[in-house]
Design an enzyme around this catalytic site. Structure first.
Site, PDB file in Angstrom:
ATOM      1  N   GLU A 182       0.861  -1.453  -0.030  1.00  0.00           N
ATOM      2  CA  GLU A 182       0.336  -0.084  -0.230  1.00  0.00           C
ATOM      3  C   GLU A 182       0.955   1.324  -0.413  1.00  0.00           C
ATOM      4  O   GLU A 182       0.759   1.954   1.086  1.00  0.00           O
ATOM      5  CB  GLU A 182      -0.800   0.550   1.750  1.00  0.00           C
ATOM      6  CG  GLU A 182      -2.021  -1.160   1.026  1.00  0.00           C
ATOM      7  CD  GLU A 182      -2.662  -1.070   2.168  1.00  0.00           C
ATOM      8  OE1 GLU A 182      -2.534   0.168   3.335  1.00  0.00           O
ATOM      9  OE2 GLU A 182      -3.713  -2.760   2.013  1.00  0.00           O
ATOM     10  N   ASN A 223       1.474  -4.698  -3.529  1.00  0.00           N
ATOM     11  CA  ASN A 223       0.473  -5.150  -3.228  1.00  0.00           C
ATOM     12  C   ASN A 223      -0.003  -3.627  -2.599  1.00  0.00           C
ATOM     13  O   ASN A 223       0.306  -3.086  -2.014  1.00  0.00           O
ATOM     14  CB  ASN A 223       0.179  -6.186  -2.440  1.00  0.00           C
ATOM     15  CG  ASN A 223      -0.603  -7.073  -1.715  1.00  0.00           C
ATOM     16  OD1 ASN A 223      -1.901  -6.893  -2.747  1.00  0.00           O
ATOM     17  ND2 ASN A 223      -0.885  -6.985  -0.795  1.00  0.00           N
ATOM     18  N   HIS A 259     -10.734  -5.620  -2.218  1.00  0.00           N
ATOM     19  CA  HIS A 259     -11.639  -5.729  -1.261  1.00  0.00           C
ATOM     20  C   HIS A 259     -12.634  -4.503  -1.844  1.00  0.00           C
ATOM     21  O   HIS A 259     -12.547  -3.998  -1.845  1.00  0.00           O
ATOM     22  CB  HIS A 259     -11.020  -4.818  -0.060  1.00  0.00           C
ATOM     23  CG  HIS A 259     -10.101  -6.034   0.608  1.00  0.00           C
ATOM     24  ND1 HIS A 259      -9.816  -7.061   1.126  1.00  0.00           N
ATOM     25  CD2 HIS A 259      -8.785  -5.831   0.142  1.00  0.00           C
ATOM     26  CE1 HIS A 259      -9.235  -7.751   1.803  1.00  0.00           C
ATOM     27  NE2 HIS A 259      -7.639  -6.358   1.397  1.00  0.00           N
ATOM     28  N   ASP A 290     -12.466 -10.302  -1.052  1.00  0.00           N
ATOM     29  CA  ASP A 290     -13.765  -9.976   0.196  1.00  0.00           C
ATOM     30  C   ASP A 290     -14.689  -9.049  -1.042  1.00  0.00           C
ATOM     31  O   ASP A 290     -14.038  -8.174  -1.809  1.00  0.00           O
ATOM     32  CB  ASP A 290     -13.503  -9.938   1.414  1.00  0.00           C
ATOM     33  CG  ASP A 290     -12.950  -9.044   1.649  1.00  0.00           C
ATOM     34  OD1 ASP A 290     -12.970  -7.709   0.965  1.00  0.00           O
ATOM     35  OD2 ASP A 290     -12.464  -9.217   2.765  1.00  0.00           O
TER      36      ASP A 290
HETATM   37  O1  G2I Z   1      -7.756  -4.562   6.338  1.00  0.00           O
HETATM   38  C1  G2I Z   1      -7.953  -5.264   5.356  1.00  0.00           C
HETATM   39  C2  G2I Z   1      -6.435  -5.667   4.926  1.00  0.00           C
HETATM   40  C3  G2I Z   1      -6.467  -4.999   3.938  1.00  0.00           C
HETATM   41  N1  G2I Z   1      -4.358  -4.659   3.330  1.00  0.00           N
HETATM   42  C4  G2I Z   1      -3.363  -5.632   4.212  1.00  0.00           C
HETATM   43  C5  G2I Z   1      -4.079  -6.888   4.583  1.00  0.00           C
HETATM   44  O2  G2I Z   1      -3.107  -6.418   6.202  1.00  0.00           O
HETATM   45  C6  G2I Z   1      -5.105  -6.049   5.947  1.00  0.00           C
HETATM   46  O3  G2I Z   1      -5.141  -6.524   6.626  1.00  0.00           O
HETATM   47  C7  G2I Z   1      -6.015  -6.461   8.040  1.00  0.00           C
HETATM   48  C8  G2I Z   1      -5.822  -7.839   9.149  1.00  0.00           C
HETATM   49  O4  G2I Z   1      -7.424  -8.408   8.611  1.00  0.00           O
HETATM   50  C9  G2I Z   1      -6.616  -7.183   9.720  1.00  0.00           C
HETATM   51  O5  G2I Z   1      -7.032  -8.601  11.267  1.00  0.00           O
HETATM   52  O6  G2I Z   1      -4.929  -5.618   8.477  1.00  0.00           O
HETATM   53  C10 G2I Z   1      -5.932  -4.741   9.900  1.00  0.00           C
HETATM   54  C11 G2I Z   1      -5.363  -3.725   9.861  1.00  0.00           C
HETATM   55  O7  G2I Z   1      -4.489  -2.802   9.017  1.00  0.00           O
HETATM   56  C12 G2I Z   1      -5.713  -5.967  10.596  1.00  0.00           C
HETATM   57  O8  G2I Z   1      -6.707  -5.865  11.892  1.00  0.00           O
HETATM   58  C13 G2I Z   1      -6.233  -5.810  12.871  1.00  0.00           C
HETATM   59  C14 G2I Z   1      -6.641  -5.096  13.987  1.00  0.00           C
HETATM   60  O9  G2I Z   1      -6.777  -3.562  13.207  1.00  0.00           O
HETATM   61  C15 G2I Z   1      -5.821  -5.590  15.302  1.00  0.00           C
HETATM   62  O10 G2I Z   1      -6.924  -4.372  16.094  1.00  0.00           O
HETATM   63  C16 G2I Z   1      -5.968  -6.509  15.297  1.00  0.00           C
HETATM   64  O11 G2I Z   1      -4.899  -6.717  17.062  1.00  0.00           O
HETATM   65  O12 G2I Z   1      -6.210  -7.234  12.866  1.00  0.00           O
HETATM   66  C17 G2I Z   1      -4.861  -7.571  14.360  1.00  0.00           C
HETATM   67  C18 G2I Z   1      -5.362  -8.746  15.482  1.00  0.00           C
HETATM   68  O13 G2I Z   1      -5.729  -9.430  15.337  1.00  0.00           O
END
Ligand code: G2I
Length: 537
Positions: A182, A223, A259, A290
């Site tokens: 990003e 990415n 997304h 998704d």
């Molecule tokens: O936001 C969706 C994705 C967008 N592209 C980059 C990916 O890396 C991103 O993944 C998401 C994860 O699926 C989430 O799970 O990235 C988020 C953060 O930007 C992740 O969320 C985080 C929560 O914000 C935190 O509070 C939490 O501690 O997940 C963490 C682990 O569960």
């Protein structure tokens, strides 16, 4: 038969593990031309997969038949959910760790590395024969505060040390790395994060070179999201990777996160956009797919969602260098969407109870598979199908100038079926011996419970003119979804020759004299073009 090497993304790089069983699938399932290699020329023809085979193949096996992988993101807490891991380990051929390889997990304090979570995901993938698309090395988010607090003069060394240590730890274990994640704002300008502020755009090439030195066998990606269709952000990415290629920077692929949201429409020109990146000599991949909806979901949103999933699969299959598709977790149970977009959700292929949704069937169909996930009890006909066709004869006169089949399509499976992926064939003879020119036909929908406006119909000549079936009436649906256990209800069809000469229906393959609806295995149904019910003449 092409050699194994033709299926590998590049002779010098590791293939996704999922590419290896391709040979087996190819040997079993291909009757005609071979699929395109992931990095080779465009496919000449779609693979031939028999319906029984296709209906029992996993999403990854179906994708492999096209030279692609089909993967899912996952995360550590989910790996203790046995019902979840059963599907994760069987249906998907590639894994992306959703959080466990990010900077704040791996190096929360400067110089203190903890690989336990990432290692756990690698272990799971290796135990299940899955490749790893590792995610990620350099990103503005989930970046520990110590990085942002560094004097700008120390950022480069910290970044290079992080990449060298992490990519070095996983050297030989992962197929690909999202090296830079990003880098752009939505308007195509660069994000002004710690790395950009310290090094300007030079941090990107530096990160890629450092990653290449640490793991020369890994495919190196940049990415991003909102670059799937044409637009300023996609153009910015295109300019960036064009320059990197021109400068000889080691970059192998671009990841299109994908997304999507039903309410924002489908990205315009996705296939063409992927193709222009591929034309630079890069692999492309759908990395985080998704399709969220505004809750509550309903039939219309679900149908649009299925359609978007289908379009993404078709875009990837339409680009020879699109190496695979990864969903950003396969189930709503573990989707990131509801906590990030309150009031939105239902974005994944499987629901919160781990049951496949209509979108799953749409993906299967787009990959050339029959109905599979929703199928919990066989199809009431032939093969492993969730569809059943019923028929009644609305015209008891076998020698007049019209044929009037009544048809019902029943979904006997456990998941919804996207009607736009279904076609039916009623097989008959034109009784037009030596006609010159050959007979042409008018077709009509006189009544349909679901509305004739969504029912399509035409007559086509049957190849090979099998007995009783030199033509067929093909019925399709322009839209709609058939819920588990549901029927379309009565669809009353009619056809005649444009010259209005008589038929002799007595020998027609699909005809019976029954005036009440009954199962009709001599009327065939297809999902995504693959036979899903009945016996062809
Ligand atoms: O936001 C969706 C994705 C967008 N592209 C980059 C990916 O890396 C991103 O993944 C998401 C994860 O699926 C989430 O799970 O990235 C988020 C953060 O930007 C992740 O969320 C985080 C929560 O914000 C935190 O509070 C939490 O501690 O997940 C963490 C682990 O569960």
């Amino acid at each position: 038969m092409p050699s194994l090497l033709q299926f590998l993304p590049s002779p010098t790089k590791r293939a996704p593990m999922g590419a290896l069983p391709l040979l087996l699938v190819a040997a079993l399932a291909f009757a005609g031309p071979q699929p395109a290699a992931a990095a080779g020329p465009p496919a000449a023809a779609a693979p031939v997969v028999t319906s029984t085979t296709a209906a029992s193949m996993t999403l990854d096996a179906l994708a492999e038949a096209h030279g692609r992988y089909f993967g899912s993101a996952t995360d550590n807490p989910e790996l203790s959910d046995a019902a979840y891991t059963a599907t994760l380990g069987s249906e998907f051929g590639q894994i992306t760790p959703g959080n466990s390889m990010k900077w704040d997990t791996i190096e929360p304090q400067q110089g203190q590395f903890n690989f336990a979570k990432g290692d756990a995901v690698v272990d799971f993938a290796q135990q299940h024969g899955q490749s790893i698309h590792a995610h990620n090395l350099v990103w503005h988010s989930q970046l520990p505060s110590w990085v942002s607090a560094l004097p700008t003069g120390q950022v480069r060394a910290a970044m290079e040390n992080h990449i060298t240590t992490e990519a070095g730890h996983y050297k030989g274990e992962v197929y690909a790395w999202d090296v830079v994640n990003e880098p752009f704002n939505d308007d195509g300008t660069y994000r002004t994060d710690a790395f950009y502020n310290a090094m300007g755009t030079a941090y990107i090439g530096d990160a890629l070179r450092t990653a290449h030195a640490a793991d020369p066998g890994a495919e190196l990606y940049i990415n991003d999201y909102n670059i799937e269709g044409s637009g300023a952000k996609a153009d910015a990415m295109y300019r960036l990777v064009s320059q990197l290629k021109a400068d000889g920077v080691p970059i192998d692929g671009v990841g299109f996160q994908t997304h999507l949201a039903v309410q924002y429409g489908f990205p315009s020109g996705m296939r063409a956009n992927l193709q222009r990146f591929a034309d630079l000599g890069l692999d492309v991949a759908v990395t985080e797919l998704d399709v969220r909806v505004q809750l509550p979901a309903d039939a219309a949103k679900s149908a649009t969602q299925s359609d978007y999933y289908r379009q993404v699969v078709e875009a990837c299959l339409g680009v020879a260098r699109c190496v695979g598709i990864t969903v950003w977790d396969y189930t709503d149970k573990y989707s990131w969407v509801p906590s990030t977009f309150p009031g939105q959700g239902s974005a994944c292929l499987y629901d919160e109870n781990l049951q496949p949704k209509a979108a799953y069937d749409a993906v299967r169909a787009a990959l050339g598979g029959g109905s599979g996930g929703g199928d919990d009890g066989g199809g009431g006909g032939t093969g492993n199908s969730a569809l059943l066709v019923q028929y009644r004869n609305n015209d008891q006169n076998a020698t007049d100038n019209q044929i009037k089949p009544g048809l019902r399509l029943v979904n006997t499976g456990g998941g919804a079926v996207d009607l736009s992926t279904v076609t039916l064939r009623y097989w008959f003879t034109a009784d037009d011996p030596g006609g010159s020119p050959a007979a042409t036909f008018d077709t009509w929908c006189d009544y349909a419970v679901i509305g004739c406006g969504t029912v399509t119909h035409r007559v086509a000549a049957a190849s090979g003119s099998p007995a009783g079936a030199d033509h067929y009436l093909e019925v399709g649906f322009s839209s709609g979804s058939l819920a588990a256990g549901a029927s379309t209800g009565d669809i009353q069809l009619r056809l005649n020759k444009t010259g209005w000469t008589a038929f002799d229906e007595s020998d027609d393959y699909s005809r019976t004299t029954g005036a009440s609806y009954a199962d009709a295995p001599r009327i065939t149904a297809y999902l995504g073009g693959a036979l899903a019910y009945g016996i062809e003449p």
